[in-house]
Design a protein around this motif. Structure first.
Motif, mmCIF file in Angstrom:
data_model
loop_
_atom_site.group_PDB
_atom_site.id
_atom_site.type_symbol
_atom_site.label_atom_id
_atom_site.label_comp_id
_atom_site.label_asym_id
_atom_site.label_seq_id
_atom_site.Cartn_x
_atom_site.Cartn_y
_atom_site.Cartn_z
ATOM 1 N N CYS A 94 2.871 2.855 9.978
ATOM 2 C CA CYS A 94 2.470 1.711 9.152
ATOM 3 C C CYS A 94 3.525 1.491 8.078
ATOM 4 O O CYS A 94 3.798 2.400 7.282
ATOM 5 N N ASN A 95 4.120 0.306 8.044
ATOM 6 C CA ASN A 95 5.195 0.029 7.091
ATOM 7 C C ASN A 95 4.732 0.103 5.642
ATOM 8 O O ASN A 95 5.522 0.414 4.746
ATOM 9 N N GLU A 96 3.450 -0.183 5.403
ATOM 10 C CA GLU A 96 2.955 -0.219 4.028
ATOM 11 C C GLU A 96 2.629 1.169 3.475
ATOM 12 O O GLU A 96 2.421 1.327 2.271
ATOM 13 N N ARG A 99 2.911 4.782 1.973
ATOM 14 C CA ARG A 99 3.874 5.477 1.116
ATOM 15 C C ARG A 99 3.599 6.980 1.176
ATOM 16 O O ARG A 99 2.687 7.480 0.526
#
Length: 262
Positions: free
Chosen positions: A210-212, A214
């Protein structure tokens, strides 16, 4: 050109590319239109005379299923009345098989063209679920509520942790996975109870889908990865998978919930 025949733009956004059989076959995931967010897979196959053949499908048109050391990708029509096998990809390691499966599923779940994902696609056949995404196994992960799982592979007997979206339209969509090494399994200190709700794991390398997400939001002072369970019973059950009976130790019972150290 093959790209023109398949409708592939001249400069597609390539997400990943995997070679198989000494690169006689390769699979490339790409975005044909980033705005539309409809990823596709491109297969290139070299015949015995080294002539390339190409085929491409949107991930929303495909289903995925494990068959031993292989993943079967099948084309399924919109009405789900017709299907045929498109690819059978054989992997040399369980880890690479898992990473491809999770990557594919994350792309399919987030594709705007996807209308249906069969429940069995979320499972990797041949894995046993030792710790599942029930309410007590929910974690607060980068300020999102995720479901945490522990899987063990029947063929290799290896373990992995798996976090998926906990609710909403993307429920069960993979967020990250991490493989547990033999060195970790043989260590008495790789898992530590930090508080009633928090467990810290040392040397955990996560693969993110998932790019979002962190990862650094969960990393603590000495590099430990923190699992923040919404229920203390979840932390107990998690530790009990790897250390049966250890979750009832004096340290665990006497721990108090404190703000995470940054």
């Amino acid at each position: 050109m093959a790209e023109n025949r398949l409708g592939i733009p001249l400069q597609p956004s390539v997400l990943f590319k995997l070679p198989f059989d000494k690169n006689r076959l390769s699979v490339t995931a790409y975005h044909e239109n980033i705005i539309a967010d409809s990823p596709r897979l491109l297969c290139r196959y070299m015949d015995p005379l080294n002539y390339p053949y190409y085929s491409s499908y949107g991930v929303h048109e495909l289903s995925i299923q494990r068959r031993g050391p292989a993943l079967k990708l099948k084309y399924v029509n919109d009405e789900r009345l017709f299907s045929h096998t498109w690819l059978l990809l054989i992997f040399k390691t369980w880890q690479r098989l898992v990473l491809f499966h999770c990557s594919f599923l994350a792309l399919k779940a987030r594709s705007l063209s996807t209308t249906f994902i069969a429940p069995e696609e979320y499972r990797i056949e041949g894995e046993r679920r030792l710790f599942q995404g029930c309410p007590c196994s929910q974690i607060l992960d980068d300020n999102f509520q995720h479901s945490l799982y522990i899987f063990q592979d029947d063929l290799t007997h290896a373990y992995r942790l798996h976090a998926a979206v906990g609710n909403g339209e993307l429920r069960r969509c993979p967020v990250w996975t991490a493989f547990v090494s033999e060195l970790q399994m043989n260590s008495d200190t790789w898992i530590e109870r930090h508080s009633r709700h928090r467990v810290r794991v040392k040397d955990l390398h996560i693969f993110v889908f998932c790019n979002e997400y962190r990862r650094k939001a969960q990393i603590r002072r000495h590099g430990e990865f923190e699992l923040n369970f919404t229920h203390a019973a979840g932390a107990d059950a998690f530790i009990n998978v790897f250390r049966p009976g250890d979750s009832d130790s004096e340290d665990a019972v006497g721990a108090i919930d404190v703000p995470p150290a940054q």
